[in-house]
Design a protein around this motif. Structure first.
Motif, PDB file in Angstrom:
ATOM      1  N   ARG A 108       1.122  -1.130  -0.041  1.00  0.00           N
ATOM      2  CA  ARG A 108       0.154  -0.056   0.149  1.00  0.00           C
ATOM      3  C   ARG A 108       0.815   1.210   0.127  1.00  0.00           C
ATOM      4  NH1 ARG A 108      -3.039  -1.119   5.334  1.00  0.00           N
ATOM      5  NH2 ARG A 108      -0.774  -1.466   5.720  1.00  0.00           N
ATOM      6  N   THR A 109       1.939   1.158   0.843  1.00  0.00           N
ATOM      7  CA  THR A 109       3.085   2.274   0.756  1.00  0.00           C
ATOM      8  C   THR A 109       4.114   1.751   1.253  1.00  0.00           C
ATOM      9  OG1 THR A 109       2.770   2.752   3.335  1.00  0.00           O
ATOM     10  CG2 THR A 109       1.360   3.793   2.070  1.00  0.00           C
ATOM     11  N   ASP A 110       5.356   2.481   1.046  1.00  0.00           N
ATOM     12  CA  ASP A 110       6.718   1.839   1.327  1.00  0.00           C
ATOM     13  C   ASP A 110       6.826   1.464   2.777  1.00  0.00           C
ATOM     14  OD1 ASP A 110       7.179   2.864  -1.174  1.00  0.00           O
ATOM     15  OD2 ASP A 110       8.649   4.139  -0.685  1.00  0.00           O
ATOM     16  N   ALA A 111       5.909   1.823   3.640  1.00  0.00           N
ATOM     17  CA  ALA A 111       5.913   1.308   5.071  1.00  0.00           C
ATOM     18  C   ALA A 111       5.568  -0.034   5.242  1.00  0.00           C
ATOM     19  CB  ALA A 111       4.856   2.229   6.054  1.00  0.00           C
ATOM     20  N   ASP A 112       5.000  -0.660   4.012  1.00  0.00           N
ATOM     21  CA  ASP A 112       4.672  -2.097   4.195  1.00  0.00           C
ATOM     22  C   ASP A 112       5.794  -3.120   3.772  1.00  0.00           C
ATOM     23  OD1 ASP A 112       2.111  -1.504   4.914  1.00  0.00           O
ATOM     24  OD2 ASP A 112       1.114  -1.721   3.042  1.00  0.00           O
ATOM     25  N   MET A 113       7.080  -2.755   3.809  1.00  0.00           N
ATOM     26  CA  MET A 113       8.153  -3.402   3.569  1.00  0.00           C
ATOM     27  C   MET A 113       8.949  -3.289   5.071  1.00  0.00           C
ATOM     28  SD  MET A 113      11.202  -3.113   0.861  1.00  0.00           S
ATOM     29  CE  MET A 113      12.754  -4.063   0.908  1.00  0.00           C
ATOM     30  N   VAL A 114       9.050  -4.309   5.516  1.00  0.00           N
ATOM     31  CA  VAL A 114       9.936  -4.588   6.790  1.00  0.00           C
ATOM     32  C   VAL A 114      11.447  -5.094   6.470  1.00  0.00           C
ATOM     33  CG1 VAL A 114       9.672  -5.612   9.145  1.00  0.00           C
ATOM     34  CG2 VAL A 114       7.763  -4.842   8.140  1.00  0.00           C
ATOM     35  N   PHE A 115      12.310  -4.434   6.909  1.00  0.00           N
ATOM     36  CA  PHE A 115      13.514  -4.891   6.628  1.00  0.00           C
ATOM     37  C   PHE A 115      14.554  -4.288   7.706  1.00  0.00           C
ATOM     38  CE2 PHE A 115      12.810  -0.896   4.393  1.00  0.00           C
ATOM     39  CZ  PHE A 115      14.415  -0.379   4.394  1.00  0.00           C
ATOM     40  N   VAL A 155      15.764 -16.390  -6.122  1.00  0.00           N
ATOM     41  CA  VAL A 155      15.380 -15.185  -6.677  1.00  0.00           C
ATOM     42  C   VAL A 155      16.330 -14.517  -7.588  1.00  0.00           C
ATOM     43  CG1 VAL A 155      14.170 -12.709  -6.478  1.00  0.00           C
ATOM     44  CG2 VAL A 155      13.642 -14.350  -4.837  1.00  0.00           C
ATOM     45  N   ASP A 156      16.286 -14.610  -8.998  1.00  0.00           N
ATOM     46  CA  ASP A 156      16.861 -13.957  -9.889  1.00  0.00           C
ATOM     47  C   ASP A 156      17.247 -12.582 -10.040  1.00  0.00           C
ATOM     48  OD1 ASP A 156      17.299 -16.766 -10.819  1.00  0.00           O
ATOM     49  OD2 ASP A 156      15.797 -16.562 -12.439  1.00  0.00           O
ATOM     50  N   HIS A 157      16.396 -11.731  -9.636  1.00  0.00           N
ATOM     51  CA  HIS A 157      16.719 -10.144  -9.491  1.00  0.00           C
ATOM     52  C   HIS A 157      17.089  -9.655  -8.123  1.00  0.00           C
ATOM     53  CE1 HIS A 157      12.585 -11.093  -9.694  1.00  0.00           C
ATOM     54  NE2 HIS A 157      12.264 -10.309  -8.843  1.00  0.00           N
ATOM     55  N   ASP A 158      17.578  -8.494  -8.144  1.00  0.00           N
ATOM     56  CA  ASP A 158      18.137  -8.047  -6.915  1.00  0.00           C
ATOM     57  C   ASP A 158      16.971  -7.457  -5.962  1.00  0.00           C
ATOM     58  OD1 ASP A 158      17.687  -5.658  -8.035  1.00  0.00           O
ATOM     59  OD2 ASP A 158      19.667  -5.105  -8.093  1.00  0.00           O
ATOM     60  N   LEU A 159      17.562  -7.055  -4.930  1.00  0.00           N
ATOM     61  CA  LEU A 159      16.384  -6.700  -3.777  1.00  0.00           C
ATOM     62  C   LEU A 159      15.636  -5.431  -4.485  1.00  0.00           C
ATOM     63  CD1 LEU A 159      14.661  -7.068  -1.173  1.00  0.00           C
ATOM     64  CD2 LEU A 159      16.857  -5.828   0.007  1.00  0.00           C
ATOM     65  N   ALA A 160      16.448  -4.525  -4.938  1.00  0.00           N
ATOM     66  CA  ALA A 160      15.786  -3.286  -5.394  1.00  0.00           C
ATOM     67  C   ALA A 160      14.550  -3.675  -6.643  1.00  0.00           C
ATOM     68  CB  ALA A 160      16.799  -2.248  -6.037  1.00  0.00           C
ATOM     69  N   ALA A 161      15.052  -4.700  -7.424  1.00  0.00           N
ATOM     70  CA  ALA A 161      13.794  -4.941  -8.561  1.00  0.00           C
ATOM     71  C   ALA A 161      12.982  -5.711  -7.705  1.00  0.00           C
ATOM     72  CB  ALA A 161      14.695  -5.825  -9.489  1.00  0.00           C
ATOM     73  N   LEU A 162      13.042  -6.529  -6.698  1.00  0.00           N
ATOM     74  CA  LEU A 162      11.956  -7.142  -6.080  1.00  0.00           C
ATOM     75  C   LEU A 162      10.920  -6.060  -5.364  1.00  0.00           C
ATOM     76  CD1 LEU A 162      10.686  -9.672  -5.098  1.00  0.00           C
ATOM     77  CD2 LEU A 162      12.010  -9.992  -3.299  1.00  0.00           C
ATOM     78  N   ALA A 163      11.790  -5.270  -4.643  1.00  0.00           N
ATOM     79  CA  ALA A 163      10.785  -4.116  -3.962  1.00  0.00           C
ATOM     80  C   ALA A 163      10.119  -3.255  -5.033  1.00  0.00           C
ATOM     81  CB  ALA A 163      11.746  -3.502  -3.082  1.00  0.00           C
ATOM     82  N   ALA A 164      10.688  -3.069  -6.163  1.00  0.00           N
ATOM     83  CA  ALA A 164      10.082  -2.108  -7.215  1.00  0.00           C
ATOM     84  C   ALA A 164       8.672  -3.102  -7.803  1.00  0.00           C
ATOM     85  CB  ALA A 164      11.037  -1.725  -8.324  1.00  0.00           C
ATOM     86  N   ALA A 165       9.021  -4.232  -7.887  1.00  0.00           N
ATOM     87  CA  ALA A 165       7.865  -5.066  -8.576  1.00  0.00           C
ATOM     88  C   ALA A 165       6.826  -5.172  -7.601  1.00  0.00           C
ATOM     89  CB  ALA A 165       8.400  -6.600  -8.696  1.00  0.00           C
ATOM     90  N   ALA A 166       7.105  -4.983  -6.173  1.00  0.00           N
ATOM     91  CA  ALA A 166       5.903  -5.032  -5.146  1.00  0.00           C
ATOM     92  C   ALA A 166       5.365  -3.643  -4.999  1.00  0.00           C
ATOM     93  CB  ALA A 166       6.489  -5.501  -3.742  1.00  0.00           C
ATOM     94  N   GLY A 167       5.704  -2.685  -5.767  1.00  0.00           N
ATOM     95  CA  GLY A 167       5.233  -1.204  -5.468  1.00  0.00           C
ATOM     96  C   GLY A 167       6.125  -0.287  -4.586  1.00  0.00           C
ATOM     97  N   VAL A 168       7.204  -0.803  -4.031  1.00  0.00           N
ATOM     98  CA  VAL A 168       7.826  -0.096  -3.187  1.00  0.00           C
ATOM     99  C   VAL A 168       8.628   1.045  -3.963  1.00  0.00           C
ATOM    100  CG1 VAL A 168       9.883   0.158  -1.561  1.00  0.00           C
ATOM    101  CG2 VAL A 168       8.256  -2.027  -1.464  1.00  0.00           C
ATOM    102  N   SER A 169       8.837   2.433  -3.830  1.00  0.00           N
ATOM    103  CA  SER A 169       9.556   3.395  -4.355  1.00  0.00           C
ATOM    104  C   SER A 169      11.125   3.147  -4.208  1.00  0.00           C
ATOM    105  CB  SER A 169       9.203   4.677  -3.963  1.00  0.00           C
ATOM    106  OG  SER A 169       7.868   4.971  -4.233  1.00  0.00           O
ATOM    107  N   VAL A 170      11.819   2.976  -4.962  1.00  0.00           N
ATOM    108  CA  VAL A 170      13.050   2.666  -5.103  1.00  0.00           C
ATOM    109  C   VAL A 170      14.040   3.657  -6.024  1.00  0.00           C
ATOM    110  CG1 VAL A 170      15.127   1.010  -5.550  1.00  0.00           C
ATOM    111  CG2 VAL A 170      12.705   0.327  -5.144  1.00  0.00           C
ATOM    112  N   ASP A 171      14.851   4.437  -4.959  1.00  0.00           N
ATOM    113  CA  ASP A 171      15.696   5.483  -5.709  1.00  0.00           C
ATOM    114  C   ASP A 171      16.811   4.816  -6.455  1.00  0.00           C
ATOM    115  OD1 ASP A 171      13.952   7.454  -4.793  1.00  0.00           O
ATOM    116  OD2 ASP A 171      15.273   7.667  -2.898  1.00  0.00           O
TER     117      ASP A 171
END
Length: 147
Positions: free
Chosen positions: A24-31, A131-147
């Protein structure tokens, strides 16, 4: 609770996803950089060295519009024997599942499990996959804003 039984450093990560497969927002990623979800449903706990290696999930606290919690882990790239992961009910101490981890690929990222809501009940699907792609690509696919 999720923990590995190998001495290898592993960074657990959780994505709280809606039915559309996105946060829903970037806050929905816990790391490690954001160790607690605002709902209290997902938190990272540190081991005796201070490393965040244990993921705690409290399904009754998961927001109603979240239908899945995707659990992944970042391990060293090309690690041949990362050990296994265990899921334990913190209320009872009883094991809920055990998962042998495959050798990691070039990104070191493994998908471990998904906690899915169906008909008002939570169901744990444990299946380790590289997972074949890196964390940034996985996060982006889940809708997380990645700089």
């Amino acid at each position: 609770m999720l923990r590995t039984d190998d001495d290898t450093e592993a960074d657990p990560i959780a994505f709280l996803l809606t039915h559309a497969g996105e946060v829903r927002t970037d806050a929905d990623m816990v790391f490690y950089g954001q160790p607690d979800h605002g709902s209290g449903a997902v938190t990272l706990a540190a081991d005796e060295t201070g490393a965040a290696t244990t993921l705690h999930l409290t399904p009754r606290k998961i927001p109603a519009d979240v239908t899945e919690v995707l659990v992944v882990a970042q391990l060293p790239a090309d690690h041949s024997d990362p050990g296994s992961a265990h899921v334990i009910d913190l209320d009872t101490g009883q094991p809920l599942g055990h998962l042998a981890l495959p050798a990691t690929g070039p990104t070191g990222l493994l998908q471990l499990a998904a906690l899915q809501r169906s008909d008002g009940q939570w169901h744990l699907q444990m299946a380790a996959a590289v997972v074949d792609h890196d964390l940034a690509a996985l996060a982006a696919a889940a809708g997380v804003s990645v700089d």
